[in-house]
Design an enzyme around this catalytic site. Structure first.
Site, PDB file in Angstrom:
ATOM      1  N   HIS A 364      27.720  50.645  24.955  1.00 10.64           N
ATOM      2  CA  HIS A 364      27.551  51.648  25.997  1.00 10.64           C
ATOM      3  C   HIS A 364      26.198  51.491  26.679  1.00 10.64           C
ATOM      4  O   HIS A 364      26.091  51.588  27.909  1.00 10.64           O
ATOM      5  CB  HIS A 364      27.640  53.064  25.390  1.00 10.64           C
ATOM      6  CG  HIS A 364      28.837  53.279  24.530  1.00 10.64           C
ATOM      7  ND1 HIS A 364      28.900  54.257  23.573  1.00 10.64           N
ATOM      8  CD2 HIS A 364      30.026  52.639  24.475  1.00 10.64           C
ATOM      9  CE1 HIS A 364      30.073  54.213  22.963  1.00 10.64           C
ATOM     10  NE2 HIS A 364      30.764  53.236  23.490  1.00 10.64           N
ATOM     11  N   GLU A 606      43.029  39.368  31.241  1.00 13.32           N
ATOM     12  CA  GLU A 606      42.014  39.171  30.207  1.00 13.32           C
ATOM     13  C   GLU A 606      42.566  38.490  28.961  1.00 13.32           C
ATOM     14  O   GLU A 606      41.808  38.147  28.062  1.00 13.32           O
ATOM     15  CB  GLU A 606      41.414  40.530  29.814  1.00 13.32           C
ATOM     16  CG  GLU A 606      40.749  41.250  30.973  1.00 13.32           C
ATOM     17  CD  GLU A 606      40.404  42.688  30.640  1.00 13.32           C
ATOM     18  OE1 GLU A 606      39.253  42.943  30.236  1.00 13.32           O
ATOM     19  OE2 GLU A 606      41.289  43.557  30.790  1.00 13.32           O
ATOM     20  N   ASN A 629      34.936  37.873  30.835  1.00 11.12           N
ATOM     21  CA  ASN A 629      34.282  38.059  29.537  1.00 11.12           C
ATOM     22  C   ASN A 629      35.278  38.024  28.387  1.00 11.12           C
ATOM     23  O   ASN A 629      35.092  37.319  27.394  1.00 11.12           O
ATOM     24  CB  ASN A 629      33.506  39.378  29.517  1.00 11.12           C
ATOM     25  CG  ASN A 629      32.394  39.416  30.547  1.00 11.12           C
ATOM     26  OD1 ASN A 629      31.960  38.378  31.032  1.00 11.12           O
ATOM     27  ND2 ASN A 629      31.933  40.605  30.895  1.00 11.12           N
ATOM     28  N   ASP A 630      36.351  38.815  28.528  1.00 12.94           N
ATOM     29  CA  ASP A 630      37.364  38.847  27.464  1.00 12.94           C
ATOM     30  C   ASP A 630      38.205  37.584  27.460  1.00 12.94           C
ATOM     31  O   ASP A 630      38.507  37.032  26.396  1.00 12.94           O
ATOM     32  CB  ASP A 630      38.273  40.073  27.619  1.00 12.94           C
ATOM     33  CG  ASP A 630      37.799  41.251  26.777  1.00 12.94           C
ATOM     34  OD1 ASP A 630      37.224  41.006  25.700  1.00 12.94           O
ATOM     35  OD2 ASP A 630      37.999  42.402  27.191  1.00 12.94           O
ATOM     36  N   ARG A 640      32.477  37.390  21.650  1.00 11.06           N
ATOM     37  CA  ARG A 640      31.292  37.422  22.508  1.00 11.06           C
ATOM     38  C   ARG A 640      30.196  38.324  21.959  1.00 11.06           C
ATOM     39  O   ARG A 640      29.085  38.338  22.493  1.00 11.06           O
ATOM     40  CB  ARG A 640      31.664  37.844  23.939  1.00 11.06           C
ATOM     41  CG  ARG A 640      32.151  39.265  24.109  1.00 11.06           C
ATOM     42  CD  ARG A 640      32.707  39.450  25.512  1.00 11.06           C
ATOM     43  NE  ARG A 640      33.222  40.784  25.776  1.00 11.06           N
ATOM     44  CZ  ARG A 640      32.609  41.667  26.535  1.00 11.06           C
ATOM     45  NH1 ARG A 640      31.457  41.378  27.106  1.00 11.06           N
ATOM     46  NH2 ARG A 640      33.143  42.853  26.749  1.00 11.06           N
ATOM     47  N   CYS A 677      36.124  38.435  37.829  1.00 16.16           N
ATOM     48  CA  CYS A 677      35.176  39.510  37.551  1.00 16.16           C
ATOM     49  C   CYS A 677      34.531  39.274  36.185  1.00 16.16           C
ATOM     50  O   CYS A 677      35.226  39.053  35.200  1.00 16.16           O
ATOM     51  CB  CYS A 677      35.886  40.862  37.573  1.00 16.16           C
ATOM     52  SG  CYS A 677      34.833  42.244  37.135  1.00 16.16           S
TER      53      CYS A 677
END
Length: 747
Positions: A364, A606, A629-630, A640, A677
């Site tokens: 977060h 993803e 990212n995923d 990651r 993205c």
């Protein structure tokens, strides 16, 4: 064999305090301590070993061993019985040291003459400082009372070290909190910052570990605990009728605050000579030691509660941490063990940088730091122990490095780097309003990622053409209870207003894995990243999705709206989620509310499985966004969040680029708009390669748009595509070396 050697811990602590009060150098104090401990414990030997670096212990004072060995004898962590105590943090008590597993013979000390051995760690709240050792010729196992006395003395030595008692002329230790220190962490948000330390929770320093009057200390403890209990009860009454999970946490707090065992142990410590503060800290150290060993998540959480209560109690006893009038320094850089998103937002953009001992790239705090464009370094171990408020500090978020109290040479080099970055930003400003048009005439759409209203001014300043990803979960993460539909609708409407007609893509709630709502029951899973998260939660608990979709439809108020579902792994999930929007649309019609003039519904790609979905999925979806990212972590099977493997695999790996090209081809065939993205979209070299293989839209953090636009405007994608394909044909694992050579030659 066990013999009785009466040891009075209060008497020993009294003598120790007298030794500390004398106006002598640090080495003299250590020498005197070893002498009085040996005398009080009726042992021939007492030695103090201190860490010279993270892995090396040095004999710094001794009574009974060869004095010539002082500052000469060194050992590695885990080496010998002393190293074993240092590594494990546990006491070794044996009546036959030479035959004990791990014993190391050190002829320079002459210790082979001693049979019994007891080693106790010198540590302060988990920070390892050294080892305190007593030895005797007799085969003697030290009794419980003797062990306790040595533990207490070791703790007092640690407190004295914190206060600088062992520095000065002939010093055994270097002065704490004065030398420059380099911390190697991990990058969670790029950027560089120079400023001054601001501790989120200033460390409580116990200045009076030894007390004269146990009755008065016991009274002080009881008064402080009563104040603590009243405070916990007040929190409970405020939260009454609120969230069940929050109430359960506070009930656990109250249970610990009223624990008779906790009080009894602290009062026993006071009876044996410790001050109230030192007694609290001794129990806190014990709890932290247990926390390191406990694997059960529930028990760890409860021990964490006890640790937090101990901090509160210490602040009541010392007055530290209350409103003392201390002002945040200029250019504050926040230092914390960890921090929640709401607390971080309270600081806002006043912070120049953030350094955490824990955290993760998807935490977060990292999400908020990215939204606020504040450099963030995580995993800077022990920085909260070393840093003091006001210390000069340099944060290199690009390299994951932190310089605390740097010398002039380091500062000059760092300032040069910042000046170069500032100069580059000036160059990017000059092309802000120009398109990202390559030398071959291809235009790439560059969008920004957002998650807070505070992000939206960057839409105009960065040159972004829209918001390619608005993370809606941040509004859920920073609250203690579920937001209302009207609140969300108002927020989403303000986002659309602030975009001034530019395109905004709202991603529905992406929680689970490393993003757990404070008011949501935690589900323990073996592998959360592959578990119950995002669209999977939405389908199993559709009420929240329906509420969020209704809020989005009402926020649009007849204007165009784009909604994207996260973590879609198969067509059926998208179809079911889209059906919820269709139901909400029908309901809005019935209620007479305006509906979007244009509604586009997309998905994040993803998971590798979605790349192989049937053609009907590509025909059904209005647009796709590759969640880099995923997707990358699942493609390479490399978590990651795991520093051991996250950097092992290159985004420009031939196999990954080939996979992305296949996705581009499928979208081209079905005329489905596609974007990329993620962090890699904001890296100029990677972005240029994505454009070369056919991606025509990318979304990134606002600060990355300038650098990416700059390299695209100076690149011929046709030539770069040929370089990539030739590297692949030549059997290279990664195209990066060839691409870098090409760009160096052309740019």
């Amino acid at each position: 064999m066990t013999q009785d050697y009466p040891t009075d811990s209060r008497q020993m602590l009294g003598r120790l305090r007298a030794a500390m009060a004398q106006d002598t150098g640090g080495q003299a104090r250590l020498d005197q301590i070893t002498h009085l401990i040996a005398e009080e414990m009726h042992t021939e030997v007492c030695s103090i070993y201190l860490f010279r670096d993270e892995e090396t212990l040095e004999l710094c004072a001794t009574q009974g061993l060869n004095p010539q060995a002082v500052h000469e004898t060194r050992m590695r962590m885990g080496e010998g019985l002393v190293g074993r105590v240092a590594r494990t943090g546990k006491i070794v008590n044996t009546d036959n040291a030479p035959s004990t597993k791990g014993f190391r013979y050190m002829p320079e000390t002459g210790e082979e003459a001693y049979s019994s051995f007891m080693g106790v760690p010198i540590q302060r709240l988990g920070e390892k400082l050294g080892v305190l050792v007593v030895q005797s010729k007799n085969a003697r196992s030290y009794a419980e009372e003797e062990i306790y006395a040595i533990e207490v003395v070791a703790m007092v030595i640690a407190e004295m070290a914190e206060l600088g008692a062992f520095v000065g002329e002939g010093a055994a230790m270097s002065a704490r909190h004065q030398q420059q220190v380099l911390f190697h962490g991990a990058t969670a948000q790029e950027g560089a910052a120079q400023g001054n330390v601001w501790l989120h929770e200033p460390r409580v320093v116990v200045t009076n570990p030894i007390a004269d009057d146990p009755v008065r200390e016991s009274e002080r403890l009881n008064e402080a605990v009563e104040e603590l209990r009243i405070g916990v009860d007040r929190m409970l009454s405020t939260a009454a009728g609120g969230d069940k999970e929050q109430l359960e946490v506070l009930e656990a707090y109250r249970m610990f605050a009223n624990s008779k065992g906790w009080m009894r142990r602290m009062e026993e410590d006071i009876t044996r000579g410790l001050s109230a503060e030192a007694a609290v800290e001794k129990e806190q150290s014990t709890a932290r030691a247990r926390m390191r060993e406990v694997t059960d998540p529930y028990l760890r959480e409860r021990l964490h509660d006890l640790d937090d209560l101990s901090n509160r109690l210490l602040r009541i006893l010392t007055g530290q941490g209350k409103e003392t009038g201390a002002d945040m320094p200029a250019n504050p850089i926040l230092i914390a063990h960890n921090i929640g998103p709401a607390e971080l937002l309270d600081y806002g953009r006043s912070l120049k940088g953030i350094v955490l001992e824990e955290g993760s790239v998807g935490s977060h705090a990292a999400i908020v730091a990215r939204a606020l464009a504040i450099p963030l370094v995580i995993h800077a171990d022990q920085i909260t122990t070393e840093a003091l408020n006001g210390d000069q500090i340099l944060v290199d978020g690009d390299q994951g490095v932190v310089h605390l109290r740097p010398d002039e040479t380091v500062v000059a080099a760092f300032q040069d780097k910042m000046a170069m970055q500032a100069k580059a930003q000036e160059r990017y400003t000059s092309i802000r309003n120009k398109p990202a048009e390559t030398l071959c005439g291809t235009i790439i759409d560059l969008h920004m990622n957002a998650g807070l209203m505070a992000d939206l001014p960057s839409l105009e300043n960065s040159g972004a053409e829209g918001v390619g990803l608005f993370r809606t979960e941040l509004q859920f993460l920073i609250r203690n209870k579920m937001p209302q539909r009207a609140e969300l609708s108002e927020l989403y409407a303000r986002v659309i207003d602030a975009a001034h007609g530019k395109h905004v893509v709202f991603r529905t709630l992406d929680i689970g894995s490393d993003k757990v709502l404070p008011y949501m029951k935690v589900i323990e899973e073996p592998n959360p990243a592959l578990g119950w998260r995002a669209i999977r939660i939405a389908m199993d608990r559709p009420g929240v999705l329906r509420m969020q979709v209704q809020a989005l439809l009402r926020a649009a108020a007849g204007r165009p709206l784009s909604v994207m579902f996260p973590f879609i792994a198969q067509r059926e999930e998208f179809t079911a989620a889209r059906a919820e929007i269709d139901k909400a649309l029908e309901r809005e019609h019935i209620l007479g509310h305006p509906v979007p003039i244009e509604l586009k519904i997309g998905a994040m790609l993803e998971t590798p499985s979605l790349a192989f979905a049937p053609d009907s999925f590509y025909d059904e979806v209005d647009f796709l966004s590759i969640g880099g990212n995923d997707l990358k972590q699942f493609f390479f099977a490399a978590d990651r969040e795991n520093e051991l493997v996250r950097r092992r695999y290159d985004t420009l790996n031939v196999s990954f680029l080939t996979f992305l090209e296949q996705i581009v081809a499928r979208c081209d065939a079905s005329n489905t708009p596609l974007s990329f993205c993620g962090e890699d979209a904001g890296r100029p070299i990677e972005a240029a390669c994505f454009a070369a293989i056919g991606l025509r839209a990318m979304s990134m953090r606002p600060a990355s748009i300038g650098p990416v636009k700059s390299i695209l405007r100076r690149t011929d994608l046709t030539e770069l595509r040929d370089v990539i394909h030739q590297a692949s044909a030549d059997g290279l694992q990664s195209v990066r070396p060839r691409v870098m050579d090409y760009l160096r030659e052309k740019l």
